[in-house]
Design an enzyme around this catalytic site. Sequence first.
Site, PDB file in Angstrom:
ATOM      1  N   PRO A   1      77.484  21.974  53.855  1.00 55.83           N
ATOM      2  CA  PRO A   1      77.812  20.660  53.276  1.00 55.83           C
ATOM      3  C   PRO A   1      76.608  20.076  52.560  1.00 55.83           C
ATOM      4  O   PRO A   1      75.520  19.994  53.130  1.00 55.83           O
ATOM      5  CB  PRO A   1      78.192  19.829  54.508  1.00 55.83           C
ATOM      6  CG  PRO A   1      77.496  20.499  55.647  1.00 55.83           C
ATOM      7  CD  PRO A   1      77.455  21.957  55.323  1.00 55.83           C
TER       8      PRO A   1
ATOM      9  N   THR B   1      75.640  16.812  49.830  1.00 55.87           N
ATOM     10  CA  THR B   1      76.034  15.632  49.068  1.00 55.87           C
ATOM     11  C   THR B   1      75.754  15.833  47.585  1.00 55.87           C
ATOM     12  O   THR B   1      74.667  16.245  47.199  1.00 55.87           O
ATOM     13  CB  THR B   1      75.283  14.393  49.583  1.00 55.87           C
ATOM     14  OG1 THR B   1      75.593  14.216  50.961  1.00 55.87           O
ATOM     15  CG2 THR B   1      75.675  13.149  48.817  1.00 55.87           C
TER      16      THR B   1
ATOM     17  N   HIS C   1      79.546  15.376  61.159  1.00 50.83           N
ATOM     18  CA  HIS C   1      78.108  15.282  60.904  1.00 50.83           C
ATOM     19  C   HIS C   1      77.458  14.476  62.028  1.00 50.83           C
ATOM     20  O   HIS C   1      77.596  13.260  62.096  1.00 50.83           O
ATOM     21  CB  HIS C   1      77.866  14.601  59.564  1.00 50.83           C
ATOM     22  CG  HIS C   1      76.508  14.864  58.984  1.00 50.83           C
ATOM     23  ND1 HIS C   1      75.404  15.138  59.753  1.00 50.83           N
ATOM     24  CD2 HIS C   1      76.065  14.884  57.689  1.00 50.83           C
ATOM     25  CE1 HIS C   1      74.352  15.334  58.977  1.00 50.83           C
ATOM     26  NE2 HIS C   1      74.728  15.183  57.714  1.00 50.83           N
ATOM     27  N   GLY C   2      76.731  15.193  62.883  1.00 48.77           N
ATOM     28  CA  GLY C   2      76.039  14.528  63.973  1.00 48.77           C
ATOM     29  C   GLY C   2      74.543  14.720  63.917  1.00 48.77           C
ATOM     30  O   GLY C   2      73.885  14.705  64.960  1.00 48.77           O
ATOM     31  N   ALA C   3      73.995  14.903  62.709  1.00 59.55           N
ATOM     32  CA  ALA C   3      72.594  15.307  62.549  1.00 59.55           C
ATOM     33  C   ALA C   3      71.856  14.394  61.577  1.00 59.55           C
ATOM     34  O   ALA C   3      72.384  13.398  61.084  1.00 59.55           O
ATOM     35  CB  ALA C   3      72.544  16.758  62.060  1.00 59.55           C
ATOM     36  N   HIS C   4      70.593  14.746  61.304  1.00 58.85           N
ATOM     37  CA  HIS C   4      69.768  14.242  60.199  1.00 58.85           C
ATOM     38  C   HIS C   4      69.504  12.744  60.251  1.00 58.85           C
ATOM     39  O   HIS C   4      69.192  12.125  59.235  1.00 58.85           O
ATOM     40  CB  HIS C   4      70.405  14.607  58.856  1.00 58.85           C
ATOM     41  CG  HIS C   4      70.554  16.069  58.639  1.00 58.85           C
ATOM     42  ND1 HIS C   4      71.220  16.602  57.558  1.00 58.85           N
ATOM     43  CD2 HIS C   4      70.130  17.128  59.376  1.00 58.85           C
ATOM     44  CE1 HIS C   4      71.210  17.918  57.639  1.00 58.85           C
ATOM     45  NE2 HIS C   4      70.541  18.265  58.730  1.00 58.85           N
TER      46      HIS C   4
ATOM     47  N   TYR D   1      71.745  10.375  60.970  1.00 56.28           N
ATOM     48  CA  TYR D   1      72.919   9.551  60.674  1.00 56.28           C
ATOM     49  C   TYR D   1      73.528   9.022  61.980  1.00 56.28           C
ATOM     50  O   TYR D   1      72.930   9.153  63.047  1.00 56.28           O
ATOM     51  CB  TYR D   1      73.904  10.332  59.812  1.00 56.28           C
ATOM     52  CG  TYR D   1      73.323  10.662  58.455  1.00 56.28           C
ATOM     53  CD1 TYR D   1      72.906   9.649  57.595  1.00 56.28           C
ATOM     54  CD2 TYR D   1      73.145  11.979  58.046  1.00 56.28           C
ATOM     55  CE1 TYR D   1      72.345   9.937  56.360  1.00 56.28           C
ATOM     56  CE2 TYR D   1      72.586  12.284  56.810  1.00 56.28           C
ATOM     57  CZ  TYR D   1      72.189  11.259  55.971  1.00 56.28           C
ATOM     58  OH  TYR D   1      71.616  11.539  54.762  1.00 56.28           O
TER      59      TYR D   1
END
Length: 371
Positions: free
Chosen positions: A27, A29, A172-175, A177
């Site tokens: 994924p 952006t 998305h459970g990372a980075h 966020y």
Amino acid sequence: MSRPVDALFQPFTLNGLRLPNRVVMAPMTRWHSPEGVPGADVAAYYRRRAANDCGLIITEGTTVDHPVASYSVRVPQFHGDALPAWRRVVEEVHEVGGRIMPQLWHVGVSRRPSQEYPNKHLPSVSPSGLFLPDKRAVAPPASQEEIRGVTEAFARAALAARELGFDGVAIHGAHGYLFDQFFWEPINRRDDEYGGDLEGRTRFAVETLQAIRREVGADFPLMFRISQWKEQDYAAKLARTPEELGELLQVLASAGVDAFDCSQRRYWEPEFAGSTLNLAGWAKRLTGKPAMTVGSVGLSKELVTRGDRALNQQAEVANIDSLLERLEAGEFDLVAVGRALLADHEWARKVREQRFDELRPYTPQVLERLF
């Protein structure tokens, strides 16, 4: 490259979904969806990669139906007017035999004043309003009612994904966020049931995963992206030992995760001292769940994500022999390819056919339009 590439092109089954090979489009952006709606160019962009031997597409982050989920009016949404457009994307990918999942996303407190995003007048939602541990809060802590509202938005989006014909869903459970903001102890300073110990800091994610499972059923593949690093702090750690990582991942696995998408900036780096295993290798060993590695696959330089510098980093084609060796050894099951697939939509096919000299380097110009 000297090793055979066969390991990359073996089929794999994830909770009933048969993938033709181990190559996954990571994924990424793209900021090419005006007012949050993906157009025909987005559908064609994903179709090209599916048609060229990419075994699974995971879309760029798509924001759930919550007023402050997004950090850009050009990031695709996964609700309202965007849903018919996503149906077209699914149809285009399926028409060429591809498989596709949306990545569902909420950015939390990562909205920045310099960006244009929906509902700019509303405060961000986050555990404690902190973007970095040593900075002052930029928003009030989320109320429990707000947290439940976000959980419900993810569940609705996951159900919509199934109804639109997607082959699974990725969270998305990372980075750094929203989910990661709750996991990360230095910025989650809550004193209610959503903070404190590991059980508290994972409660929001667990409740969301359980709500998703109730909506989509047990037979719909569910992936969850994790990382140690954050966009605001590359050196951050959720877990400093395998034992700490295992505790975190087991909680998420028990809540319904089928596979972990393990994000590193450089896939070849070991996660803990005393072992060559990377983050994906440890995730598989500790949970028994399938794991996907990602991080500069096929390129000579890692991604820089702070501000506009991400647009100015060129990277040459790199050898993937070490990746193939790890995959052959069963350290992980899937390989997510990011910028290499942005630069070259035929990356998977060229690798399968061993046309390595035809692979294209990554240049900042590839971000200007959807190749």
